[in-house]
Design a protein around this motif. Structure first.
Motif, short mmCIF file in Angstrom:
data_model
loop_
_atom_site.label_atom_id
_atom_site.label_comp_id
_atom_site.label_asym_id
_atom_site.label_seq_id
_atom_site.Cartn_x
_atom_site.Cartn_y
_atom_site.Cartn_z
N ASP A 131 0.82 -1.21 0.00
CA ASP A 131 0.00 0.00 0.00
C ASP A 131 0.86 1.27 0.00
O ASP A 131 0.40 2.33 -0.39
N SER A 133 1.66 3.36 2.08
CA SER A 133 1.07 4.51 2.76
C SER A 133 2.11 5.30 3.55
O SER A 133 2.18 6.53 3.45
N SER A 134 2.92 4.60 4.34
CA SER A 134 3.89 5.31 5.18
C SER A 134 4.95 6.01 4.34
O SER A 134 5.35 7.14 4.63
N PHE A 137 3.41 9.09 2.66
CA PHE A 137 3.20 10.15 3.64
C PHE A 137 4.50 10.86 3.96
O PHE A 137 4.54 12.09 4.06
#
Length: 254
Positions: A131, A133-134, A137
């Motif tokens: 994913d 995501s981190s 971000f």
């Protein structure tokens, strides 16, 4: 750890020799060596940088013409096949590139795999973040706060470009319509131009205004070139910084 060594006299090195001398063996298998033994990649996998590691290793392997060993194209022939020995040599060579591109701690986990493709697939399954995501971000946070500040225009632009490239690697879209992909890319390029201009220091307001007044807007590379020339012009006009030799100036500097 990437290792270096001299070219071996034997034409078919053993696995341990290929592992110890991956760049030399690669040059020999291609019919010659340019004499430059370079590290495979500076991005050692640490559990957080799979994408950068995989991209740089893939560039190296493609540059050596051995990327077929990461797919079904270079499937192993039967052991009775005369081509098996060549396949085994080249497969072990690619495996050694993988191991030598890793830290000892991580590389030891892949020593017992049978093919280069097995290592490639296992590394992806183990260390890639599906994913992202981190990672996304973190990159977006850096870009949000990044300003020129004490950086030169070139340093500021390079910092932006590096983060944008990482962002592009994480954000992979499968466009059903190619035209939509092209339009989206143009929108992203325009936003990045705005980001570059907004982060410039106040003393470059004049050139920023000139660029924003152009119709159509230039590419971000053209804008960077224009701003860099303006920065150089300002440095020439202002000259080197003067030193205050007065007692008061000396006291202040102390």
């Amino acid at each position: 750890m990437t290792k270096y060594g001299m070219t071996m006299a034997r034409q078919t090195p053993s696995f341990s020799e290929v592992t110890s001398h991956p760049e030399t063996s690669a040059a020999g298998s291609n019919g010659g060596s340019d004499g430059n033994l370079l590290p495979i990649t500076g991005h050692k996998p640490n559990g957080q940088n799979y994408l950068l590691w995989s991209q740089s290793v893939m560039m190296f392997i493609c540059g050596k013409g051995r990327d077929d060993y990461l797919t079904e194209v270079a499937a192993p022939p039967s052991k009775e096949d005369p081509k098996y020995r060549t396949w085994k040599l080249e497969n072990n060579m690619v495996m050694s590139w993988f191991i030598n591109s890793m830290t000892n701690e991580i590389g030891e986990n892949f020593l017992l795999y049978g093919t280069a493709k097995d290592i490639w697939v296992a590394a992806k399954e183990t260390y890639s973040s599906f994913d992202n995501s981190s990672e996304l971000f973190a990159i977006e946070s850096i870009l949000h706060d990044l300003r020129q500040g004490d950086l030169t225009v070139t340093q500021y632009f390079n910092a932006l470009t590096q983060n944008w490239q990482e962002l592009d690697m994480f954000e992979e879209y499968d466009w059903k319509c190619p035209e939509d992909g092209i339009k989206y890319r143009k929108i992203i390029e325009k936003k990045r131009l705005y980001k570059f201009l907004l982060g410039l220091n106040k003393d470059l307001d004049e050139v920023r205004g000139r660029i924003m007044g152009l119709k159509p807007l230039p590419s971000i590379q053209e804008a960077f070139s224009e701003v860099r020339m303006e920065e150089s012009r300002k440095k020439v006009m202002m000259g080197p910084p003067t030193t205050n030799h007065s007692p008061e100036g000396y006291a202040l500097s102390v």
